[in-house]
Write a protein that holds these residues in place. Structure first.
Motif, PDB file in Angstrom:
ATOM      1  N   GLY A 125       7.657  66.674 -32.547  1.00 32.98           N
ATOM      2  CA  GLY A 125       6.256  66.491 -32.904  1.00 32.98           C
ATOM      3  C   GLY A 125       5.962  65.224 -33.671  1.00 32.98           C
ATOM      4  O   GLY A 125       4.806  64.940 -33.971  1.00 32.98           O
ATOM      5  N   SER A 126       6.981  64.423 -33.984  1.00 30.64           N
ATOM      6  CA  SER A 126       6.735  63.222 -34.783  1.00 30.64           C
ATOM      7  C   SER A 126       5.917  62.181 -34.031  1.00 30.64           C
ATOM      8  O   SER A 126       5.337  61.298 -34.654  1.00 30.64           O
ATOM      9  CB  SER A 126       8.044  62.611 -35.283  1.00 30.64           C
ATOM     10  OG  SER A 126       8.856  62.173 -34.224  1.00 30.64           O
ATOM     11  N   HIS A 127       5.860  62.305 -32.712  1.00 30.70           N
ATOM     12  CA  HIS A 127       5.042  61.370 -31.938  1.00 30.70           C
ATOM     13  C   HIS A 127       3.545  61.622 -32.158  1.00 30.70           C
ATOM     14  O   HIS A 127       2.715  60.835 -31.734  1.00 30.70           O
ATOM     15  CB  HIS A 127       5.377  61.480 -30.448  1.00 30.70           C
ATOM     16  CG  HIS A 127       5.014  62.799 -29.851  1.00 30.70           C
ATOM     17  ND1 HIS A 127       5.751  63.944 -30.093  1.00 30.70           N
ATOM     18  CD2 HIS A 127       3.983  63.163 -29.052  1.00 30.70           C
ATOM     19  CE1 HIS A 127       5.196  64.960 -29.444  1.00 30.70           C
ATOM     20  NE2 HIS A 127       4.116  64.508 -28.808  1.00 30.70           N
ATOM     21  N   LEU A 128       3.225  62.709 -32.850  1.00 27.81           N
ATOM     22  CA  LEU A 128       1.823  63.051 -33.090  1.00 27.81           C
ATOM     23  C   LEU A 128       1.274  62.447 -34.382  1.00 27.81           C
ATOM     24  O   LEU A 128       0.083  62.550 -34.657  1.00 27.81           O
ATOM     25  CB  LEU A 128       1.658  64.576 -33.135  1.00 27.81           C
ATOM     26  CG  LEU A 128       2.063  65.311 -31.849  1.00 27.81           C
ATOM     27  CD1 LEU A 128       1.993  66.806 -32.051  1.00 27.81           C
ATOM     28  CD2 LEU A 128       1.198  64.870 -30.684  1.00 27.81           C
ATOM     29  N   THR A 129       2.149  61.848 -35.181  1.00 31.22           N
ATOM     30  CA  THR A 129       1.717  61.219 -36.429  1.00 31.22           C
ATOM     31  C   THR A 129       2.302  59.815 -36.515  1.00 31.22           C
ATOM     32  O   THR A 129       3.304  59.510 -35.883  1.00 31.22           O
ATOM     33  CB  THR A 129       2.180  62.026 -37.665  1.00 31.22           C
ATOM     34  OG1 THR A 129       3.604  62.101 -37.660  1.00 31.22           O
ATOM     35  CG2 THR A 129       1.598  63.431 -37.662  1.00 31.22           C
ATOM     36  N   TYR A 130       1.684  58.982 -37.313  1.00 27.37           N
ATOM     37  CA  TYR A 130       2.194  57.628 -37.504  1.00 27.37           C
ATOM     38  C   TYR A 130       3.417  57.643 -38.410  1.00 27.37           C
ATOM     39  O   TYR A 130       3.537  58.493 -39.297  1.00 27.37           O
ATOM     40  CB  TYR A 130       1.124  56.723 -38.124  1.00 27.37           C
ATOM     41  CG  TYR A 130      -0.079  56.507 -37.243  1.00 27.37           C
ATOM     42  CD1 TYR A 130       0.062  56.009 -35.953  1.00 27.37           C
ATOM     43  CD2 TYR A 130      -1.355  56.778 -37.702  1.00 27.37           C
ATOM     44  CE1 TYR A 130      -1.042  55.800 -35.146  1.00 27.37           C
ATOM     45  CE2 TYR A 130      -2.467  56.570 -36.900  1.00 27.37           C
ATOM     46  CZ  TYR A 130      -2.298  56.083 -35.627  1.00 27.37           C
ATOM     47  OH  TYR A 130      -3.388  55.876 -34.830  1.00 27.37           O
TER      48      TYR A 130
END
Length: 105
Positions: A45-50
């Motif tokens: 899910g880290s691709h969902l935040t900067y």
């Protein structure tokens, strides 16, 4: 172009000749590409935040990307990508330190 002692580098959405860089969402796009580079590496899910090392912001009405020097130490190729993006697009770059907003009374 950027000294090794810089803590943060501000890539500004203005070319060296003073023109506003286009497309208007360039900062979000760059930070989206850089989102996987973060402390501890990519997580589900880290691709969902900067990434905290590459953050879009607006300073005095100018879109900017703040690139933290920790990125250079952890992922040198990602650092080079961000810095070369600025160079290739003739964007203004400043070395500085982003300060938090003062508390509201």
């Amino acid at each position: 172009m950027v000294s090794n002692s810089a803590k943060e580098v501000f890539i500004q959405g203005v070319t060296r000749d003073g023109k506003t860089f286009r497309p208007s969402d360039w900062a979000d796009r760059l930070c989206g590409v850089m989102s996987q580079f973060r402390p501890g590496g990519p997580q589900p899910g880290s691709h969902l935040t900067y990434s905290p090392w590459c953050v879009p912001t607006v300073i005095n009405g100018v879109k900017c990307v703040v690139v933290n020097s920790e990125l250079r130490e952890a992922e040198p190729m990602a650092w080079d990508f961000a810095i070369n993006f600025a160079k290739d697009n003739d964007l203004q770059v400043a070395e500085a330190c982003l300060l938090p907003d003062p508390p509201k009374p």
